[in-house]
Motif scaffolding. Structure first.
Motif, PDB file in Angstrom:
ATOM      1  N   LYS A 151       0.836  -1.196   0.000  1.00 53.98           N
ATOM      2  CA  LYS A 151       0.000   0.000   0.000  1.00 53.98           C
ATOM      3  C   LYS A 151       0.878   1.256   0.000  1.00 53.98           C
ATOM      4  O   LYS A 151       1.802   1.380   0.811  1.00 53.98           O
ATOM      5  CB  LYS A 151      -0.911   0.012   1.228  1.00 53.98           C
ATOM      6  N   PHE A 152       0.562   2.158  -0.917  1.00 62.03           N
ATOM      7  CA  PHE A 152       1.276   3.429  -1.026  1.00 62.03           C
ATOM      8  C   PHE A 152       0.347   4.588  -0.676  1.00 62.03           C
ATOM      9  O   PHE A 152      -0.778   4.659  -1.177  1.00 62.03           O
ATOM     10  CB  PHE A 152       1.780   3.649  -2.457  1.00 62.03           C
ATOM     11  N   GLY A 153       0.818   5.501   0.159  1.00 61.03           N
ATOM     12  CA  GLY A 153       0.106   6.743   0.400  1.00 61.03           C
ATOM     13  C   GLY A 153       0.504   7.744  -0.670  1.00 61.03           C
ATOM     14  O   GLY A 153       1.686   7.869  -1.003  1.00 61.03           O
ATOM     15  N   THR A 154      -0.479   8.454  -1.237  1.00 55.90           N
ATOM     16  CA  THR A 154      -0.199   9.436  -2.285  1.00 55.90           C
ATOM     17  C   THR A 154      -1.323  10.456  -2.346  1.00 55.90           C
ATOM     18  O   THR A 154      -2.431  10.207  -1.854  1.00 55.90           O
ATOM     19  CB  THR A 154      -0.005   8.747  -3.648  1.00 55.90           C
ATOM     20  N   GLU A 155      -1.053  11.619  -2.927  1.00 58.52           N
ATOM     21  CA  GLU A 155      -2.056  12.690  -2.970  1.00 58.52           C
ATOM     22  C   GLU A 155      -3.175  12.434  -3.968  1.00 58.52           C
ATOM     23  O   GLU A 155      -4.353  12.605  -3.665  1.00 58.52           O
ATOM     24  CB  GLU A 155      -1.391  14.017  -3.344  1.00 58.52           C
ATOM     25  N   GLY A 156      -2.795  12.124  -5.197  1.00 63.15           N
ATOM     26  CA  GLY A 156      -3.791  11.987  -6.254  1.00 63.15           C
ATOM     27  C   GLY A 156      -4.246  13.314  -6.825  1.00 63.15           C
ATOM     28  O   GLY A 156      -5.183  13.372  -7.630  1.00 63.15           O
ATOM     29  N   THR A 157      -3.586  14.407  -6.422  1.00 63.30           N
ATOM     30  CA  THR A 157      -3.969  15.747  -6.900  1.00 63.30           C
ATOM     31  C   THR A 157      -2.745  16.548  -7.340  1.00 63.30           C
ATOM     32  O   THR A 157      -2.772  17.773  -7.343  1.00 63.30           O
ATOM     33  CB  THR A 157      -4.691  16.538  -5.791  1.00 63.30           C
ATOM     34  N   TYR A 158      -1.675  15.861  -7.732  1.00 63.15           N
ATOM     35  CA  TYR A 158      -0.402  16.521  -7.985  1.00 63.15           C
ATOM     36  C   TYR A 158       0.157  16.092  -9.349  1.00 63.15           C
ATOM     37  O   TYR A 158       1.090  15.315  -9.439  1.00 63.15           O
ATOM     38  CB  TYR A 158       0.570  16.151  -6.859  1.00 63.15           C
ATOM     39  N   PRO A 159      -0.446  16.579 -10.447  1.00 61.88           N
ATOM     40  CA  PRO A 159       0.041  16.203 -11.776  1.00 61.88           C
ATOM     41  C   PRO A 159       1.421  16.801 -12.052  1.00 61.88           C
ATOM     42  O   PRO A 159       1.726  17.874 -11.547  1.00 61.88           O
ATOM     43  CB  PRO A 159      -1.011  16.799 -12.714  1.00 61.88           C
TER      44      PRO A 159
END
Length: 257
Positions: free
Chosen positions: A37-45
């Motif tokens: 499992k990776f934590g990531t923003e998903g809002t940082y293109p």
């Protein structure tokens, strides 16, 4: 007495083995679950974001999936705001964070990193018609838009800027374009991607930091087996041409240097 001594030695050895097993348990748990499992923003293109179909994509996302494949498990992503990503790692909501996390001495004191997988430079972005901010030193007394705990916010504070809190890159640049913030310090690669999609956006780069920042995969402290597995995967990704393919897909250049 010899029997007692032998029993005590056996117990000590058993404890030592158990301790080592515990220290290396994160990778074992990942293999057992078949998922990392990776934590990531998903809002940082273009690093971690959602495409028009709603799918999570990006440079970091592709790298994470390739790491997972080489470890022998599937990648799962847990999205959250930048300011809470590292806290989520502490709370064991995921096994690692992949979100352009800069390798700094302060973070290395509390966490472990993989080898660097990308390098970036900080750029100073202002509105196109701004003629008063020409260098980082000109930020003194100005409003600079950032996620509050980012390295770029710390850099802006160092130059005397007042920080305007945002949720990420897009909001930071939007505030600058709207004139609601005077500037933002951000990643040069993100800016190039932004201008590629929005060439008419009224923003420009006026200064660039000379030193490149190295980013790595962030994991909890004292997990040498997981760290080694991720590093091995990254080395394979770079040696077999996969890294270059992903790099060209998002940037048209090798961004590891």
């Amino acid at each position: 007495m010899k029997v007692i001594a032998t029993a005590l030695l056996a117990t000590a050895l058993q404890f030592s083995v158990s301790h080592v097993a515990f220290a290396e348990s994160d990778l074992a748990k990942i293999h057992s679950a078949g998922v990392i499992k990776f934590g990531t923003e998903g809002t940082y293109p273009p690093f971690t974001y959602h495409n028009t179909s709603g799918e999570l994509v990006g440079f970091d996302v592709d790298i994470a999936r390739e790491i997972s494949k080489r470890i022998g498990v599937k990648a799962e992503f847990v999205e959250g705001k930048w300011d809470g990503l590292i806290a989520g790692l502490d709370a064991k909501r995921y096994d690692a964070v992949i979100n352009e996390v800069s390798i700094t001495p302060e973070r290395q004191a509390k966490y472990d990193f993989s080898d660097p997988y990308i390098a970036s430079k900080a750029v100073l972005i202002v509105r196109s018609n701004n003629t008063t901010i020409k260098s980082f030193a000109d930020l003194k007394g100005k409003k600079s838009a950032h996620t509050l705990t980012s390295n770029y916010a710390q850099l802006a504070r160092k130059y005397g800027a007042e920080i305007v809190g945002t949720d990420g890159f897009d909001q930071s640049v939007s505030l600058v374009a709207q004139g609601r913030a005077d500037a933002t310090i951000n990643d040069n690669l993100s800016y190039l991607d932004f201008k590629k999609h929005k060439p008419d956006a009224p923003v420009k780069i006026v200064a660039t930091e000379s030193n490149a920042e190295q980013e790595g995969v962030l994991i909890r402290k004292d997990n040498p087996d997981l760290q080694q597995a991720i590093n091995k995967a990254l080395a394979e990704i770079k040696s077999d041409g996969t890294y270059q393919r992903i790099s060209n897909k998002y940037f048209g250049a090798d961004v590891s240097k």
